[in-house]
Design a protein around this motif. Structure first.
Motif, PDB file in Angstrom:
ATOM      1  N   CYS A  71      60.006 102.176  56.706  1.00  0.00           N
ATOM      2  CA  CYS A  71      59.071 102.563  57.215  1.00  0.00           C
ATOM      3  C   CYS A  71      57.861 100.846  56.753  1.00  0.00           C
ATOM      4  O   CYS A  71      58.496 100.562  55.318  1.00  0.00           O
ATOM      5  CB  CYS A  71      58.771 103.338  58.032  1.00  0.00           C
ATOM      6  SG  CYS A  71      57.463 103.895  56.222  1.00  0.00           S
ATOM      7  N   TYR A  72      56.754 100.837  57.250  1.00  0.00           N
ATOM      8  CA  TYR A  72      55.800  98.880  56.804  1.00  0.00           C
ATOM      9  C   TYR A  72      55.646  99.948  55.642  1.00  0.00           C
ATOM     10  O   TYR A  72      55.595  98.781  54.451  1.00  0.00           O
ATOM     11  CB  TYR A  72      54.755  99.968  57.397  1.00  0.00           C
ATOM     12  CG  TYR A  72      53.540  98.764  56.613  1.00  0.00           C
ATOM     13  CD1 TYR A  72      53.340  97.194  56.610  1.00  0.00           C
ATOM     14  CD2 TYR A  72      52.072  99.176  56.481  1.00  0.00           C
ATOM     15  CE1 TYR A  72      52.246  96.758  55.950  1.00  0.00           C
ATOM     16  CE2 TYR A  72      51.552  99.379  55.753  1.00  0.00           C
ATOM     17  CZ  TYR A  72      51.426  97.777  55.881  1.00  0.00           C
ATOM     18  OH  TYR A  72      50.363  97.263  54.999  1.00  0.00           O
ATOM     19  N   GLY A  73      54.907 101.403  55.252  1.00  0.00           N
ATOM     20  CA  GLY A  73      55.211 101.703  54.108  1.00  0.00           C
ATOM     21  C   GLY A  73      56.027 101.704  52.790  1.00  0.00           C
ATOM     22  O   GLY A  73      55.571 101.737  51.449  1.00  0.00           O
ATOM     23  N   VAL A  74      57.368 101.961  53.249  1.00  0.00           N
ATOM     24  CA  VAL A  74      57.955 102.039  51.744  1.00  0.00           C
ATOM     25  C   VAL A  74      58.678 101.001  51.778  1.00  0.00           C
ATOM     26  O   VAL A  74      58.537 100.527  50.208  1.00  0.00           O
ATOM     27  CB  VAL A  74      58.917 102.949  52.204  1.00  0.00           C
ATOM     28  CG1 VAL A  74      60.358 102.911  51.801  1.00  0.00           C
ATOM     29  CG2 VAL A  74      58.783 104.896  52.560  1.00  0.00           C
TER      30      VAL A  74
ATOM     31  N   CYS B  49      54.091 105.703  48.030  1.00  0.00           N
ATOM     32  CA  CYS B  49      53.685 105.452  49.163  1.00  0.00           C
ATOM     33  C   CYS B  49      52.441 107.585  49.671  1.00  0.00           C
ATOM     34  O   CYS B  49      51.503 107.084  50.425  1.00  0.00           O
ATOM     35  CB  CYS B  49      53.906 105.360  50.330  1.00  0.00           C
ATOM     36  SG  CYS B  49      55.726 105.403  50.602  1.00  0.00           S
TER      37      CYS B  49
ATOM     38  N   CYS C  61      50.023 104.270  50.877  1.00  0.00           N
ATOM     39  CA  CYS C  61      50.604 104.180  51.910  1.00  0.00           C
ATOM     40  C   CYS C  61      49.035 103.841  52.919  1.00  0.00           C
ATOM     41  O   CYS C  61      48.523 105.490  53.094  1.00  0.00           O
ATOM     42  CB  CYS C  61      51.563 104.316  52.254  1.00  0.00           C
ATOM     43  SG  CYS C  61      51.692 104.048  54.633  1.00  0.00           S
TER      44      CYS C  61
ATOM     45  N   TYR D  19      48.610 104.245  55.815  1.00  0.00           N
ATOM     46  CA  TYR D  19      48.310 105.756  56.607  1.00  0.00           C
ATOM     47  C   TYR D  19      48.449 106.754  56.670  1.00  0.00           C
ATOM     48  O   TYR D  19      47.368 107.672  56.723  1.00  0.00           O
ATOM     49  CB  TYR D  19      49.931 105.516  57.609  1.00  0.00           C
ATOM     50  CG  TYR D  19      49.901 103.863  58.528  1.00  0.00           C
ATOM     51  CD1 TYR D  19      48.875 104.191  59.725  1.00  0.00           C
ATOM     52  CD2 TYR D  19      50.907 103.225  58.263  1.00  0.00           C
ATOM     53  CE1 TYR D  19      48.877 102.632  59.861  1.00  0.00           C
ATOM     54  CE2 TYR D  19      50.882 102.416  58.942  1.00  0.00           C
ATOM     55  CZ  TYR D  19      50.284 101.997  59.745  1.00  0.00           C
ATOM     56  OH  TYR D  19      50.540 100.461  60.661  1.00  0.00           O
ATOM     57  N   VAL D  20      48.911 107.071  54.494  1.00  0.00           N
ATOM     58  CA  VAL D  20      48.266 108.065  54.186  1.00  0.00           C
ATOM     59  C   VAL D  20      47.096 107.572  53.471  1.00  0.00           C
ATOM     60  O   VAL D  20      46.051 109.129  53.808  1.00  0.00           O
ATOM     61  CB  VAL D  20      49.491 108.252  52.497  1.00  0.00           C
ATOM     62  CG1 VAL D  20      49.174 109.507  51.943  1.00  0.00           C
ATOM     63  CG2 VAL D  20      50.886 108.558  53.407  1.00  0.00           C
TER      64      VAL D  20
ATOM     65  N   THR E 272      51.393 112.935  57.698  1.00  0.00           N
ATOM     66  CA  THR E 272      52.060 111.924  58.431  1.00  0.00           C
ATOM     67  C   THR E 272      53.155 112.037  58.969  1.00  0.00           C
ATOM     68  O   THR E 272      52.907 111.113  60.298  1.00  0.00           O
ATOM     69  CB  THR E 272      52.363 110.590  57.682  1.00  0.00           C
ATOM     70  OG1 THR E 272      52.792 110.623  56.222  1.00  0.00           O
ATOM     71  CG2 THR E 272      50.431 110.331  57.339  1.00  0.00           C
ATOM     72  N   THR E 273      53.880 112.923  58.826  1.00  0.00           N
ATOM     73  CA  THR E 273      55.795 113.226  58.747  1.00  0.00           C
ATOM     74  C   THR E 273      55.947 114.463  59.314  1.00  0.00           C
ATOM     75  O   THR E 273      57.206 113.814  60.161  1.00  0.00           O
ATOM     76  CB  THR E 273      56.278 113.358  57.555  1.00  0.00           C
ATOM     77  OG1 THR E 273      56.148 113.812  56.886  1.00  0.00           O
ATOM     78  CG2 THR E 273      56.588 111.650  57.006  1.00  0.00           C
TER      79      THR E 273
ATOM     80  N   CYS F 201      51.867 109.174  61.828  1.00  0.00           N
ATOM     81  CA  CYS F 201      51.985 107.286  61.814  1.00  0.00           C
ATOM     82  C   CYS F 201      52.778 107.362  62.434  1.00  0.00           C
ATOM     83  O   CYS F 201      53.625 108.197  62.872  1.00  0.00           O
ATOM     84  CB  CYS F 201      51.911 107.161  60.243  1.00  0.00           C
ATOM     85  SG  CYS F 201      53.888 106.883  60.241  1.00  0.00           S
TER      86      CYS F 201
ATOM     87  N   ALA G  89      54.898 104.997  62.789  1.00  0.00           N
ATOM     88  CA  ALA G  89      56.605 104.933  62.173  1.00  0.00           C
ATOM     89  C   ALA G  89      56.842 106.100  62.933  1.00  0.00           C
ATOM     90  O   ALA G  89      58.335 106.326  63.277  1.00  0.00           O
ATOM     91  CB  ALA G  89      56.727 104.691  61.154  1.00  0.00           C
ATOM     92  N   THR G  90      56.229 107.327  62.017  1.00  0.00           N
ATOM     93  CA  THR G  90      57.307 108.670  62.093  1.00  0.00           C
ATOM     94  C   THR G  90      57.771 109.014  63.391  1.00  0.00           C
ATOM     95  O   THR G  90      57.899 109.255  63.904  1.00  0.00           O
ATOM     96  CB  THR G  90      56.615 110.112  61.705  1.00  0.00           C
ATOM     97  OG1 THR G  90      55.982 110.142  60.139  1.00  0.00           O
ATOM     98  CG2 THR G  90      56.321 111.249  62.223  1.00  0.00           C
TER      99      THR G  90
ATOM    100  N   ALA H 220      62.369 107.081  57.424  1.00  0.00           N
ATOM    101  CA  ALA H 220      61.969 106.137  56.687  1.00  0.00           C
ATOM    102  C   ALA H 220      61.911 105.809  55.825  1.00  0.00           C
ATOM    103  O   ALA H 220      61.381 104.558  55.242  1.00  0.00           O
ATOM    104  CB  ALA H 220      60.628 106.537  57.566  1.00  0.00           C
TER     105      ALA H 220
END
Ligand code: SF4
Length: 291
Positions: free
Chosen positions: A12-15, A73, A96, A98-99, A162-163, A190, A192-193, A261
């Protein structure tokens, strides 16, 4: 056998962002750098990072002054960042965004006098960071089944790891509504999740077998496997291609693959290659992203 790859699967974006920040820092440093806990929940990626001189540590005291430490993240207690800086470490914060948003919403709820409820996995680093940032009265609930543990409070505010899955959130909200006078909910799952869960569910419904690829210590991969299992009993959670067995494919016409992710494309690719070797004839990859 047809192989279908989930439309949204893998990093995902954050990773991606955390890995890039870490590799950039390692290149600039030209020497060992450290991550506070494994950078992502994928043992195979951690092994590769270690080979490049990027080592996970459990405590900032394991790193000498002047060293570089990466906050992963999942985020962390801000007091740890402060202490690391006071010890002369250079801190690169890859939390991240989002976090960060969950941390901010949790702090806001506490400041505005809400009793904070966090829906998530107790002890998960993301949850520990949210609790530390909020710094107020709170409870962590893992599911709606635990709602009886909630103390009597008039104003309750809810944030979500988020997950988490949307269905867990909906179940908890419908229980909380019955019990509290005022409920404020921030859906902090999030994007992505949500996209990964939605496309995994779609695929699991129409395939004979689902393979969910990713670290067993990865919360979002485990959630994907649970979601797929809910609609397709023939679901396996794998970390690597070595775990694939021929018996998985007996009487399978359509196989679906998804990945958490924190799962890199090369692991997904290795799994597809191994299946190609096992199955008779070269399977066609449909609807999926190009590998
Ligand atoms: S799953 Fe979402 S919150 Fe977690 S790192 Fe990826 S983008 Fe960020």
């Amino acid at each position: 056998m047809d192989i279908l790859l989930a439309k949204h699967a893998g990093y995902c974006y954050g990773v991606n962002r955390a890995i890039k920040m870490t590799l950039d820092a390692s290149e600039q440093r030209g020497g060992p750098i450290y991550t506070l806990g494994p950078l992502i929940h994928n043992p195979q990626v951690i092994n590769k990072l270690t080979e490049r001189g990027i080592f996970p540590v459990e405590d900032i005291h394991e790193v000498e002054g002047g060293g570089i430490i990466i906050v992963r993240c999942h985020g962390i207690d801000p007091k740890v960042i402060l202490e690391a800086k006071n010890r002369g470490l250079r801190v690169i914060d890859a939390t991240c965004p989002y976090v960060r948003k969950v941390q901010d919403k949790a702090s806001l709820l506490v400041r505005e006098g809400y009793f904070l409820v966090i829906l998530g996995e107790r002890g998960h680093p993301e949850i520990n960071g949210i609790v530390a940032c909020a710094a107020g009265e709170h409870i962590v609930l893992e599911s709606a089944d635990e709602v009886n543990n909630l103390p009597r409070r008039r104003k309750v505010g809810l944030v979500v790891q988020t997950t988490q899955s949307q269905s867990n959130l909906v179940a908890l909200v419908s229980e909380l509504i019955k019990r509290v006078g005022e409920l404020r909910v921030y859906n902090t799952i999030c994007n992505a999740t949500m996209l990964r869960q939605r496309s995994a569910l779609e695929l699991a419904r129409k395939t004979d077998l689902m393979l969910v690829v990713g670290g067993r210590n990865s919360a979002n991969t485990t959630r994907l496997a649970e979601i797929c299992k809910g609609v397709n009993a023939h679901t396996f959670h794998l970390e690597t291609a070595e775990e694939i067995e021929e018996r998985f494919f007996q009487e399978v016409g359509t196989l679906g693959i998804t990945a958490g992710a924190s799962t890199p494309d090369w692991i997904i690719e290795e799994i597809v290659q191994k299946i190609k070797v096992i199955s008779s004839g070269a399977p066609e990859l449909k609807h999926g992203r190009a590998l």
